[in-house]
Write a protein that holds these residues in place. Structure first.
Motif, PDB file in Angstrom:
ATOM      1  N   THR A 119       0.822  -1.220   0.000  1.00 14.39           N
ATOM      2  CA  THR A 119       0.000   0.000   0.000  1.00 14.39           C
ATOM      3  C   THR A 119       0.856   1.271   0.000  1.00 14.39           C
ATOM      4  N   TYR A 120       0.127   2.348  -0.196  1.00 14.49           N
ATOM      5  CA  TYR A 120       0.688   3.685  -0.255  1.00 14.49           C
ATOM      6  C   TYR A 120      -0.017   4.496   0.808  1.00 14.49           C
TER       7      TYR A 120
ATOM      8  N   ASP B 210      -7.735   8.432  -0.920  1.00 15.43           N
ATOM      9  CA  ASP B 210      -8.708   9.138  -0.085  1.00 15.43           C
ATOM     10  C   ASP B 210      -8.084  10.402   0.444  1.00 15.43           C
TER      11      ASP B 210
ATOM     12  N   LYS C  82     -12.439   2.803 -16.489  1.00 16.02           N
ATOM     13  CA  LYS C  82     -11.095   2.594 -15.937  1.00 16.02           C
ATOM     14  C   LYS C  82     -10.424   1.401 -16.639  1.00 16.02           C
TER      15      LYS C  82
ATOM     16  N   TYR D 108      -5.890  -9.505   2.574  1.00 16.03           N
ATOM     17  CA  TYR D 108      -5.376  -8.302   3.239  1.00 16.03           C
ATOM     18  C   TYR D 108      -4.659  -8.800   4.494  1.00 16.03           C
TER      19      TYR D 108
END
Ligand code: FAD
Length: 280
Positions: A43-44, A104, A162, A265
Motif C-alpha cells: 500500500t501507499y 482518499d 477505468k 489483506y
C-alpha cells in the motif's frame, strides 16, 4: 462461473510507520513467500506519505524474493511531476506493476488541495500512465459499490471506463458476504468487464478490528459475522480462531465458484495468513 481453474493467491502488506520496523517487514515477507503467492502488493500512505517506503518494499519483493510485486500509487496529494518521479523510481527499482488509485483525502488536507489534484479519478491516472510509462496497471473495484457512488450501476460504468483506459486486472475491496461479490461479478461481466478480478478477503481476528475495517471500507457485516463477534469477541484466542474459520469458509466458497484470485489483506500478520493458507 468457470470451475476447476487455478485460483490465484496474493497478499497485501503495508509499510511500517517506523523505520526501525523495516527488518521485521522483510522477515514477514520472507515467510509469506513460503505460501507461494502469485503476487504481493504494498500500500501507499494516504496522500502519498512515505511513498519511498512502498518502492523499497516492492523492490525487495520483486528482486530479492522474485515474486511479482504491485506498488499502490494514488492521485491525491500528488502533482504530475511527483508521479513521474515516483514511476521512474519504481521502474529503476525493477518494479513494473502498479495499482493505480485515486486515494482518499487525508484528514489534514484542505478542500483546495484535494480538489486541485491533477488526476481527478483513477481512470485519469491510468490513461496518463498508459501514455507515458510502460507500467502494467491494475485497479480497485467495489463489490458493494464505492461509498461515493450513487449506485452500483454508476460505479460499474466508471469501472468500465477505468478498464478501457488500460487496467488489466482488478483487486476488490474487502467483503464479508460472498453474494455481493458474485452479484458484482455477474454485472461487471455483463457490462463487458472481462479482466481478472481478485477477491479481497480481510480476516477479522479481533472485535475492535471489525469496527475499524467497516468504517474504512463501508463493507456490510452479515449476521453470521456479527454473531461470531458477539459470541467470541471477549476471548482473544477464540475470536482469532473464529475469524480465521470465517475467512477460510469464505475463501473455500469463492474457490468453488471459480473466482480468478483471492487477495488476502494480510495486515502484515504472518501467523494468521499462514494458518488460513494451510486450510484452503
Ligand atoms: P476511482 O476509480 O477514481 O473511483 C472513485 C469514485 O469516483 C467512485 O465512486 C467512482 O464511481 C467515481 N468515479 C470514477 N470516475 C468517475 C467519473 N468520470 N465521473 C464521476 N464519478 C467517477 N488508498 C490509499 O490511499 N492507499 C492505498 O494503498 C490503497 N490501496 C487500496 C487497495 C484496494 C484493493 C482498494 C479497493 C482500495 C485501496 N485504497 C487505497 C483506497 C482507495 O484509494 C479509495 O477507495 C478511494 O476512495 C477510491 O479509489 P479508486 O482508485 O477506486 O477511485
Amino acid at each position: 462461473m468457470e470451475q476447476n481453474k487455478k485460483t490465484h493467491l496474493s497478499f497485501e502488506v503495508f509499510p511500517p510507520k517506523k523505520d526501525e520496523e523495516f527488518d521485521n517487514v522483510y522477515q514477514i515477507l520472507r515467510q509469506l513467500k513460503e505460501l507461494n503467492p502469485d503476487f504481493i502488493s504494498c500500500t501507499y500512505g494516504a496522500g502519498g506519505s512515505r511513498a519511498g517506503k512502498t518502492i523499497e518494499i516492492t523492490s525487495f519483493i520483486q528482486n530479492e524474493l522474485k515474486i511479482d510485486a504491485i506498488a499502490h500509487i494514488t492521485c491525491v496529494g500528488f502533482t504530475r511531476e511527483d508521479l513521474h518521479k515516483n514511476c521512474e523510481a519504481l521502474q529503476e527499482a525493477g518494479v513494473s506493476h502498479v495499482l493505480a488509485l485515486r486515494g482518499d483525502r487525508p484528514k489534514t488536507m484542505s478542500d483546495e488541495q484535494y480538489d486541485s489534484r491533477e488526476f481527478y479519478y483513477a481512470s485519469d491516472l491510468v490513461r496518463h500512465l498508459k501514455e507515458y510509462t510502460g507500467l502494467r496497471i491494475s485497479g480497485a473495484c467495489y463489490p458493494e459499490k464505492h461509498f461515493e457512488a450513487p449506485s452500483l450501476k454508476e460505479d460499474l460504468l466508471h469501472l468500465k471506463e477505468k478498464v478501457d483506459a488500460g487496467v488489466t486486472s482488478l483487486i476488490s475491496q474487502m467483503f464479508f458476504d460472498n453474494n455481493y461479490f458474485y452479484r458484482f461479478l455477474d454485472k461487471a461481466r455483463a457490462m463487458g468487464i472481462h479482466v481478472p478480478v481478485h477477491a479481497g478477503i480481510m480476516p477479522i481476528t479481533t472485535a475492535k478490528q471489525l469496527g475499524t475495517t467497516v468504517s474504512l471500507s463501508g463493507s456490510s457485516v452479515p449476521k453470521e459475522l456479527a454473531d461470531l463477534i458477539a459470541t467470541y469477541g471477549e476471548d482473544k484466542e477464540d475470536m482469532r480462531k473464529a475469524g480465521i474459520d470465517y475467512a477460510v469458509r469464505q475463501i473455500r466458497d469463492l474457490k468453488e465458484h471459480g473466482v480468478d484470485g483471492i487477495h488476502i489483506y494480510s495486515m502484515n500478520k504472518v501467523k494468521t495468513t499462514t494458518e488460513i493458507c494451510g486450510m484452503i
